[in-house]
Scaffold this active site. Sequence first.
Site, PDB file in Angstrom:
ATOM      1  N   CYS A   9     106.430  16.176 -37.075  1.00 10.17           N
ATOM      2  CA  CYS A   9     107.285  16.822 -35.866  1.00 10.17           C
ATOM      3  C   CYS A   9     105.920  16.809 -35.027  1.00 10.17           C
ATOM      4  O   CYS A   9     105.061  17.602 -35.157  1.00 10.17           O
ATOM      5  CB  CYS A   9     107.906  18.103 -36.214  1.00 10.17           C
ATOM      6  SG  CYS A   9     108.537  18.846 -34.573  1.00 10.17           S
ATOM      7  N   CYS A  52     106.154  20.308 -32.613  1.00 10.02           N
ATOM      8  CA  CYS A  52     105.797  21.594 -33.169  1.00 10.02           C
ATOM      9  C   CYS A  52     105.741  21.433 -34.732  1.00 10.02           C
ATOM     10  O   CYS A  52     104.875  21.123 -35.123  1.00 10.02           O
ATOM     11  CB  CYS A  52     106.685  22.770 -32.718  1.00 10.02           C
ATOM     12  SG  CYS A  52     108.605  22.021 -32.712  1.00 10.02           S
ATOM     13  N   SER A  53     106.999  22.036 -35.386  1.00  6.11           N
ATOM     14  CA  SER A  53     106.996  21.943 -36.790  1.00  6.11           C
ATOM     15  C   SER A  53     108.426  21.891 -37.248  1.00  6.11           C
ATOM     16  O   SER A  53     108.753  22.739 -38.215  1.00  6.11           O
ATOM     17  CB  SER A  53     106.338  23.046 -37.500  1.00  6.11           C
ATOM     18  OG  SER A  53     106.805  24.302 -36.980  1.00  6.11           O
ATOM     19  N   CYS A  54     109.567  21.108 -36.560  1.00  4.44           N
ATOM     20  CA  CYS A  54     110.656  20.943 -36.757  1.00  4.44           C
ATOM     21  C   CYS A  54     111.021  20.390 -38.256  1.00  4.44           C
ATOM     22  O   CYS A  54     109.986  19.309 -38.367  1.00  4.44           O
ATOM     23  CB  CYS A  54     111.434  20.058 -35.994  1.00  4.44           C
ATOM     24  SG  CYS A  54     111.671  20.909 -34.237  1.00  4.44           S
TER      25      CYS A  54
END
Length: 205
Positions: free
Chosen positions: A104, A107-109
């Site tokens: 991702c 961000c950190s999906c």
Amino acid sequence: MSENHHHRELSDGEVRARALESLLREKGVLQGNVVDEVVDIYTNDIGPLNGAKAIAKAWTDPEFKSRLMANATRAVAELGISGMEGENLVAVENTDDLHHVIVCTLCSCYPWPVLGLPPRWYKDAPYRARVVREPRKVLAEFGTVLPDGKEIKVLDSNVEVRYFVIPQRPKGSENLSEEELAELITRDSMVGVTVLPDVEPKVAA
């Protein structure tokens, strides 16, 4: 790949979570490394076990695999797997010619229902930036050296779609049960940064 620490601005949710954790520790509600232990369980055990269960079934049930590839969210729900961050799941399959790896970049999906909480390295800026530019080198840092002729496809998860990888079934696993197959599958193989080793044949007693 080493887990380097990089300064970044915390989200409002992270700030609130850290403040709450600090307060609970101060009041003696949380002891020692309780939070770290719970996070570790969800990161490495509970979540990844869901994904492993779905993939093992896909390896042994062609009809389920077809449903998983067509609509992963609906297919894993058949197994009782659902929840936050799992509304738009997409399963992709690694083959002899193509290897997928997930990132991702914004961000950190991450597909929590099937993989648990994202590992720290997945959220760190170096992984998010480098795996797009130099995936073969990043994979090598995880110990994954792929043949030069194999295509590497980097897929960028986001709020609208969260990918997870169906790794190649290990050679030598043909006679294993679905439960035994699930035990072979790791979180990192479902992100695509590692591959599953071949299974050693069982030696008769």
